[in-house]
Design an enzyme around this catalytic site. Structure first.
Site, mmCIF file in Angstrom:
data_model
loop_
_atom_site.group_PDB
_atom_site.id
_atom_site.type_symbol
_atom_site.label_atom_id
_atom_site.label_comp_id
_atom_site.label_asym_id
_atom_site.label_seq_id
_atom_site.Cartn_x
_atom_site.Cartn_y
_atom_site.Cartn_z
ATOM 1 N N PHE A 147 -1.967 1.584 0.370
ATOM 2 C CA PHE A 147 -0.521 1.722 0.646
ATOM 3 C C PHE A 147 -0.286 0.839 1.587
ATOM 4 O O PHE A 147 -0.694 0.774 2.795
ATOM 5 C CB PHE A 147 -0.201 3.280 1.123
ATOM 6 N N ASP A 232 -4.465 -4.362 7.361
ATOM 7 C CA ASP A 232 -3.324 -3.445 7.748
ATOM 8 C C ASP A 232 -3.675 -1.959 8.797
ATOM 9 O O ASP A 232 -4.530 -1.406 8.334
ATOM 10 C CB ASP A 232 -2.668 -2.892 6.496
ATOM 11 N N LYS A 261 3.855 2.333 13.450
ATOM 12 C CA LYS A 261 3.430 3.429 13.937
ATOM 13 C C LYS A 261 3.306 3.833 15.573
ATOM 14 O O LYS A 261 4.221 3.830 16.133
ATOM 15 C CB LYS A 261 2.258 4.101 12.903
#
Ligand SMILES: Cc1ncc(COP(=O)(O)O)c(C=O)c1O
Length: 409
Positions: A147, A232, A261
């Protein structure tokens, strides 16, 4: 409810029903206040928040140092654009380079935007490999189950029907190997390949860590074929696993990293770090974003780094994880009919159930614990890095209680 006197007082649920885009499925819960690992709803209900805004609230809610830093900066200078320098951006870049190694940082606003920057980097590297010609060497190899975000680049790197459906045609040039199967990645490499791009720990499809052997093997492949190794770390980075970056556990050195985040502790900020050589590929005018690296966003991120360092939160995560993991794994032993597996690293843990986790998460919510779902029957546990041993133990207690009641015990 709004505090503004001029606003008609309608319930938040009604306002959402009437006016908010229906792109999310949500439980009927309106959160109004937070402190540390806890949040309160508009009915006075109190919850242990192991969602942490999906791995965002690194310091928990309303950490005093974070609040003071953001308040101070908001009264001083909020936004100037990237047409000018601001001190906080320079300092934050310096601190991130300190964690990642020699290189340069670009600031943006989200994980997807960070990843777009990485995908553009791959194109630049590919063009260099092809002697300056565009559209010859542009392939990026990603992992099945990945993702990487909801933008066109991120979505194209995310081979999941539920993410891609309805939005095709996608960006061309992506191929997908099996996570932790080096041969499957090697088989996809050809003259058109510019980069390999994976999450160090897959967060959204059931919490699957890339193994050390796999990461080191990818590094060798990238060196051999002149590919960029891009990681990532949007979900697993910024301390969540007990190291600042999750790849540090493997001792691997990527060429570029995407993060977001936890970096802002709740303030939107993303960043990419690019190693020295590849960083030179970006020249003035080639990339940008209006809001990236504002004085305010960088003040929030600097406050996160201050507290991580001052309170030795990486050590705390490392120290507190084994007992917490052991207690969680015991649940799989005690309730084998309901819990299939417990896996993850540090404060990024997936509990795999033998059935749909949505009703289970609803029962946890009823019992006072908020958790996000993941793929493959998994719900995640994402405590803030400031969570106490008592709070970690409480999460296990609540899960055990729900398992017991569902077992009819
Ligand atoms: C690994 C990973 N990459 C990228 C993203 C996208 O980040 P954002 O939602 O901030 O765009 C996420 C979000 O969950 C993620 O977990």
């Amino acid at each position: 409810m709004s505090n503004r006197p001029d606003v008609v007082r309608t319930s938040t649920a009604d306002l959402y029903d009437a006016h908010v885009l229906k792109n999310y499925g949500r439980p009927a819960l309106t959160l109004t206040r937070g402190s540390g690992s806890w949040v309160w709803d508009d009915q006075g209900g109190k919850y242990l928040d192991f969602t942490s805004g999906i791995a965002v609230s690194a310091l928990g809610h309303c950490h005093p140092h974070w609040v003071a830093s953001v308040q101070r900066q908001a009264g001083e200078l909020i936004h100037v654009s990237n047409l000018f320098r601001n001190p906080n951006q320079g300092e934050l870049a310096r601190r991130l380079v300190g964690y990642a190694g020699p290189g340069r940082v670009f600031f943006c606003n989200s994980g997807a935007e960070a990843n777009e920057g990485l995908l553009k980097l791959a194109r630049l590297h590919g063009a260099t490999k092809a002697g300056g010609q565009e559209g010859v060497c542009y392939k990026v190899i990603c992992a099945k189950g990945a993702f990487h975000g909801r933008t066109f680049g991120g979505m194209s790197a995310t081979p999941q029907e539920k993410i891609q459906k309805g939005f095709r045609p996608l960006v061309p040039g992506f191929a997908f190997g099996e996570i932790n199967d080096l041969a499957s990645f090697e088989a996809l490499i050809d003259d058109q390949t510019a980069a390999i791009f994976i999450e160090t720990i897959q967060g959204e499809s059931g919490v699957t860590p890339a193994t050390t052997e796999f990461l080191l093997g990818l590094r060798v492949l990238c060196n051999k074929h002149n590919l960029l190794l891009m990681l990532d770390e949007v979900q697993c980075g910024v301390g969540r696993t007990g190291k600042f970056y999750a790849f540090e556990h493997a001792g691997v050195r990527p060429d570029a990293i995407g993060m977001a985040k936890g970096l802002g502790g709740g303030f939107p900020i993303g960043a990419i770090w690019i190693g020295e050589k590849a960083a030179e590929l970006f020249q003035p005018g080639m990339h940008g974003t209006t809001f990236g690296g504002t004085p305010l966003a960088c003040a929030a991120a600097l406050a996160v780094l201050d507290v991580i360092e001052r309170d030795k939160l990486l050590d705390a995560v490392t120290r507190q994880s084994p007992a917490w993991h052991a207690a969680l794994k015991q649940l799989a032993v005690d309730f084998p009919a309901q819990v299939a597996d417990v896996r993850g690293r540090g404060y990024l843990v997936g509990v795999q159930l033998t059935s749909d986790p949505a009703p289970f998460a609803a029962a946890l919510r009823e019992a006072g614990l908020l958790v996000p779902l993941s793929g493959n029957n998994v719900f995640r546990l994402l405590p803030s890095l400031t969570a106490t041993t008592a709070e970690l133990a409480r999460s296990v207690e609540i899960i055990r209680g729900v398992l017991t009641s569902r077992a009819g015990g």
